[in-house]
Design a protein around this motif. Structure first.
Motif, mmCIF file in Angstrom:
data_model
loop_
_atom_site.group_PDB
_atom_site.id
_atom_site.type_symbol
_atom_site.label_atom_id
_atom_site.label_comp_id
_atom_site.label_asym_id
_atom_site.label_seq_id
_atom_site.Cartn_x
_atom_site.Cartn_y
_atom_site.Cartn_z
ATOM 1 N N ALA A 32 1.017 -1.614 0.045
ATOM 2 C CA ALA A 32 -0.033 -0.286 0.364
ATOM 3 C C ALA A 32 0.741 1.114 -0.532
ATOM 4 O O ALA A 32 2.246 1.541 1.034
ATOM 5 C CB ALA A 32 -0.675 -0.064 1.389
ATOM 6 N N LYS A 33 0.680 2.645 -0.753
ATOM 7 C CA LYS A 33 1.569 3.309 -1.127
ATOM 8 C C LYS A 33 0.685 5.089 -0.304
ATOM 9 O O LYS A 33 1.224 6.076 -0.384
ATOM 10 C CB LYS A 33 1.572 3.380 -2.644
ATOM 11 C CG LYS A 33 2.461 2.364 -3.440
ATOM 12 C CD LYS A 33 3.582 2.331 -2.788
ATOM 13 C CE LYS A 33 4.609 0.943 -3.435
ATOM 14 N NZ LYS A 33 5.448 0.682 -3.252
ATOM 15 N N ARG A 34 -0.608 4.366 -0.581
ATOM 16 C CA ARG A 34 -1.724 5.950 -0.060
ATOM 17 C C ARG A 34 -2.810 5.924 0.607
ATOM 18 O O ARG A 34 -3.405 4.811 0.155
ATOM 19 C CB ARG A 34 -1.662 6.637 -0.806
ATOM 20 C CG ARG A 34 -1.675 8.522 -1.248
ATOM 21 C CD ARG A 34 -2.474 8.758 -2.283
ATOM 22 N NE ARG A 34 -1.058 9.843 -2.323
ATOM 23 C CZ ARG A 34 -0.291 9.162 -4.045
ATOM 24 N NH1 ARG A 34 -0.402 8.281 -4.171
ATOM 25 N NH2 ARG A 34 0.900 9.870 -3.889
ATOM 26 N N TYR A 48 -7.059 2.451 -0.401
ATOM 27 C CA TYR A 48 -5.777 2.411 -0.742
ATOM 28 C C TYR A 48 -5.026 2.359 -2.367
ATOM 29 O O TYR A 48 -6.319 1.716 -2.393
ATOM 30 C CB TYR A 48 -5.246 2.125 0.437
ATOM 31 C CG TYR A 48 -5.248 0.006 0.612
ATOM 32 C CD1 TYR A 48 -4.776 -0.903 -0.013
ATOM 33 C CD2 TYR A 48 -5.874 0.221 1.129
ATOM 34 C CE1 TYR A 48 -4.644 -2.197 -0.180
ATOM 35 C CE2 TYR A 48 -6.466 -1.644 1.290
ATOM 36 C CZ TYR A 48 -5.559 -2.300 0.699
ATOM 37 O OH TYR A 48 -5.971 -4.120 0.850
ATOM 38 N N SER A 50 -2.735 0.441 -4.495
ATOM 39 C CA SER A 50 -1.127 -0.463 -3.857
ATOM 40 C C SER A 50 -0.534 -0.882 -5.828
ATOM 41 O O SER A 50 -1.328 -0.533 -5.708
ATOM 42 C CB SER A 50 -1.891 -1.477 -3.495
ATOM 43 O OG SER A 50 -1.999 -2.342 -4.078
ATOM 44 N N LEU A 112 1.681 -2.847 7.297
ATOM 45 C CA LEU A 112 2.175 -1.522 6.620
ATOM 46 C C LEU A 112 3.800 -1.803 6.181
ATOM 47 O O LEU A 112 4.380 -1.708 7.503
ATOM 48 C CB LEU A 112 1.793 0.032 7.143
ATOM 49 C CG LEU A 112 0.274 0.402 7.463
ATOM 50 C CD1 LEU A 112 0.450 1.481 7.500
ATOM 51 C CD2 LEU A 112 0.396 0.928 4.979
ATOM 52 N N THR A 115 4.156 1.198 2.829
ATOM 53 C CA THR A 115 4.092 3.093 2.542
ATOM 54 C C THR A 115 5.005 3.843 2.592
ATOM 55 O O THR A 115 6.170 4.292 2.897
ATOM 56 C CB THR A 115 2.809 3.441 3.783
ATOM 57 O OG1 THR A 115 2.218 4.846 3.195
ATOM 58 C CG2 THR A 115 3.563 3.466 5.149
#
Length: 713
Positions: A32-34, A48, A50, A112, A115
């Motif tokens: 997940a990035k955001r 989210y 990814s 996480l 991220t």
């Protein structure tokens, strides 16, 4: 590990715990990035972005440059097939009850890994309430976004990217959900957001909207007055009471006053003259169910009339309803629909959205991702990872109803190509790519579901055969079987889960499930074999066609097209023949064509047109590999090229069944050009172009084509 949650929140308490595999809910969380979150009064919607690593099938041409004739390459494969890793972008949206928020945040915190963000965008009335908890658990700063802006952004996004997003609700019809194909231009529209109160918003462009009206009488009014009248504190329980009630026991009707209809004013006898009117004149106790139903009608009719007046005032025909008051409840959608139909005399339809509950979360995510400009891409719903629309009627499917009260998921994959309408469509607003809607035809639906279930073993075998060198392929194929069978069972009970149920959506769901378990092209070996075989006969077919008279040649070429299209592994009857008789050939297929006239027969008009000047350009959407493309399509387009017509061959961007992909077509065309001076010259002079259609589906949708193809001069 399982994700468990037991809600104990006073009036919202639940008497059971629900256990779900967390990796089926928060999928690909480690990449997940955001993040973004929308927290309402009772539901949380998490979003989210990814990156997903998955396998893709690649083809690479073998070097035959040292060999000068077809005979010298006889027996050599045309190209090699490899499976490689690729990374693509995916959006995840998860909806769950607020009671589970702390448990979910703990799970997210523990998983996480990669991220890159330090901020989580938040919207909704609960964003302030849970701000400290989110920041403490996730170590991310909560950045609150305007609720209405997020709602509009989310609405625009789903209307643009999901073809069957909007639907009309028809309670007593064979198909209660009637999906609307997305208009090429989604603007302008009216959004009626029914939360505690009502906001009426006119949306004219991506970032141009205005709140033009509203009312304090909305969902909060229904909930509050309902609680006072029935002592029922839960919103969903109040709706359940209303679904069992009879409002005519409480409401005063026109016929109660006038003894029948009021003809001179056009009022029928069954029309409500006064909500709760009988409670003032009748000395008896009213049931909770009847009072809840009367209250629901009163508020829905008031909202419906407001919506109609604003729609007429602003000359708008597209009116979408959303907000927690709707939430997919049949009784609410029915009363809103009835009200709109009554006040507009059927001129305006009440439209609802499949993913209405996710709009705020989608919008908040888009606000946080503006630097990546997600709107520059096209996105597609991933059926393998999405729950789909579920009926909340407990009578329809108790298993689905139980699940819909816990966690629902929506996944959107970023497509490699930007998709647009084909400019050549005569009327893009009325274009429907599918001929049969299986949500409305129960017999056809059961037939096709049975066909896909029966074909499942064959698909599993082909998937394993396409990756013989990978020992874990058998295990993955079995997981695919289980998942796709579950999807088919869901669609049997909930045919509207992913919009209009069609043969296309059944095929697409299968492709999505195959990709989910890393089988990007189960038919790769079949296609390779069919292409190699058909190439051996290409020159023979061309020579036999050239020996015919002009009229005989044209008829033979058309028959070749029809016969070639028989070799489609998407048709059960055909795949049965090809499985049992692999040597079934082109000439046999031509002999088995029915005599003219065909079901759709414009052959005479085609011949007359060919007697005139050549066409400037012909756009040809190609289909199956092997005999179809090589012995059917190429001789046909060869004739057009000789006439002086430019030809564009559009093929799938990604694999689906035995359809030829653009990368495969490039290699096939190269090889044919090496044998055929007509094709060689056309390529060299740019009179033959090969383009992607932007699709990885076995079925063609002219409203979602590669933008490059749509702009070919």
């Amino acid at each position: 590990m399982a994700l468990c949650g037991v809600a104990d929140t006073g009036s919202h308490s639940m008497d059971k715990s629900i256990t779900l595999p967390p990796d089926e809910i928060f999928r690909n969380l480690e990449n997940a990035k955001r993040f973004a979150i929308d927290i309402g009064g009772s539901l949380t919607k998490l979003a989210y972005y990814s990156t997903v690593q998955h396998k893709v099938a690649k083809v690479r041409s073998f070097d035959h440059s040292a060999k000068v004739s077809l005979q010298e390459t006889d027996g050599d494969p045309l190209y090699e097939i490899s499976v490689q890793e690729e990374i693509t972008a995916r959006l995840h949206f998860i909806k769950f009850e607020n009671a589970y928020i702390e448990t979910c945040l703990d799970f997210i915190k523990d998983h996480l890994v990669n991220t890159e963000t330090k901020v989580i965008k938040a919207t909704g009335g609960g964003a302030h309430k849970f701000k400290d908890l989110i920041e403490k658990k996730l170590k991310l700063k909560v950045d609150k976004e305007d609720e209405m802006t997020c709602l509009i952004k989310g609405c625009n996004f789903v209307l643009k990217n999901i073809p069957h997003e909007a639907f009309v609700y028809a309670k007593h019809a064979d198909s209660e959900f009637r999906f609307q194909h997305t208009h090429p231009d989604i603007f302008p529209y009216l959004l009626i957001n029914i939360g505690s109160g009502v906001s009426i918003v006119k949306v004219e462009a991506e970032d141009k909207f205005e709140r033009i009206g509203g009312s304090s009488i909305g969902g909060g009014t229904f909930w509050g007055l309902g609680a006072l009248l029935t002592k029922t504190k839960r919103f969903d329980e109040l709706l359940q009471l209303a679904s069992k009630g009879q409002h005519t026991n409480v409401d005063m009707l026109v016929k109660d006053i006038y003894g029948g209809a009021y003809g001179s004013l056009g009022l029928t006898g069954d029309l409500i003259a006064s909500s709760f009117g009988k409670s003032a004149t009748t000395d008896k106790e009213f049931s909770k169910e009847d009072m809840a139903k009367s209250l629901l009608h009163m508020i829905s009719n008031d909202i419906g009339q407001l919506a109609c007046l604003y729609a007429k005032l602003h000359n708008l025909t597209r009116v979408y309803f959303g907000g927690f008051f709707i939430r997919g409840h049949p009784v609410t959608m029915h009363t809103i629909t009835y009200s709109i139909n009554f006040f507009t005399k059927g001129e305006v339809q009440a439209l609802f959205l499949r993913h209405e509950g996710y709009l705020g979360a989608i919008g908040a995510f888009l606000k946080g991702a503006e630097e990546d400009n997600p709107n520059q891409y096209s996105w597609g719903e991933n059926y393998a990872g999405s729950s789909g629309l579920m009926s909340v009627s407990p009578e329809l499917n108790p298993i689905q109803r139980a699940r819909s009260g816990t966690f629902d998921m929506l996944e959107m994959d970023r497509l490699e190509r930007q998709l647009v309408n084909l400019p050549l469509l005569q009327d893009a607003t009325s274009y429907i790519p599918d001929t049969v809607d299986l949500t409305e035809d129960a017999l056809a639906r059961e037939y096709w579901l049975y066909c896909f279930e029966e074909a499942l073993d064959g698909v599993v075998k082909r998937a394993i055969a396409s990756q013989k060198d990978q020992p874990e392929a058998v295990e993955r194929a079995e997981k695919f079987r289980q998942k796709y069978r579950h999807k088919l069972q869901t669609l049997r009970h909930q045919p509207f889960a992913y919009g209009s149920l069609t043969v296309r959506s059944l095929l697409d769901t299968r492709e999505h499930c195959l990709n989910e378990f890393n089988f990007p092209d189960p038919y790769s070996k079949i296609k390779q074999k069919e292409n190699d075989m058909a190439l051996k006969y290409y020159l023979k077919v061309v020579k036999s066609v050239e020996e015919l008279s002009w009229e005989q040649r044209q008829f033979n070429l058309v028959k070749g097209l029809l016969a070639g299209n028989v070799f489609d592994w998407g048709a059960k009857a055909v795949s049965d023949v090809l499985e049992s008789d692999p040597e079934f050939g082109f000439e046999q297929a031509k002999q088995q064509l029915q005599e003219r006239p065909w079901l759709v027969d414009a052959y005479n008009q085609w011949i007359e047109r060919l007697k005139g000047p050549p066409h400037k350009c012909a756009l040809f959407f190609v289909d199956n590999s092997g005999i179809d493309i090589i012995l059917g399509v190429f001789p046909f387009i060869r004739e057009l090229l000789i006439r002086g017509t430019e030809v564009v061959l559009a093929s799938n961007s990604g694999p689906a069944l035995n359809d030829v992909t653009n990368s495969e077509l490039q290699i096939l065309t190269e090889r044919i050009a090496a044998m055929d001076p007509v094709i060689h010259a056309a390529l060299k002079e740019d009179r033959l172009a090969l383009v992607q259609n932007g699709s990885s589906s076995p079925c063609l949708d002219l409203s979602r084509l590669d933008k490059v193809l749509a702009t070919v001069p």
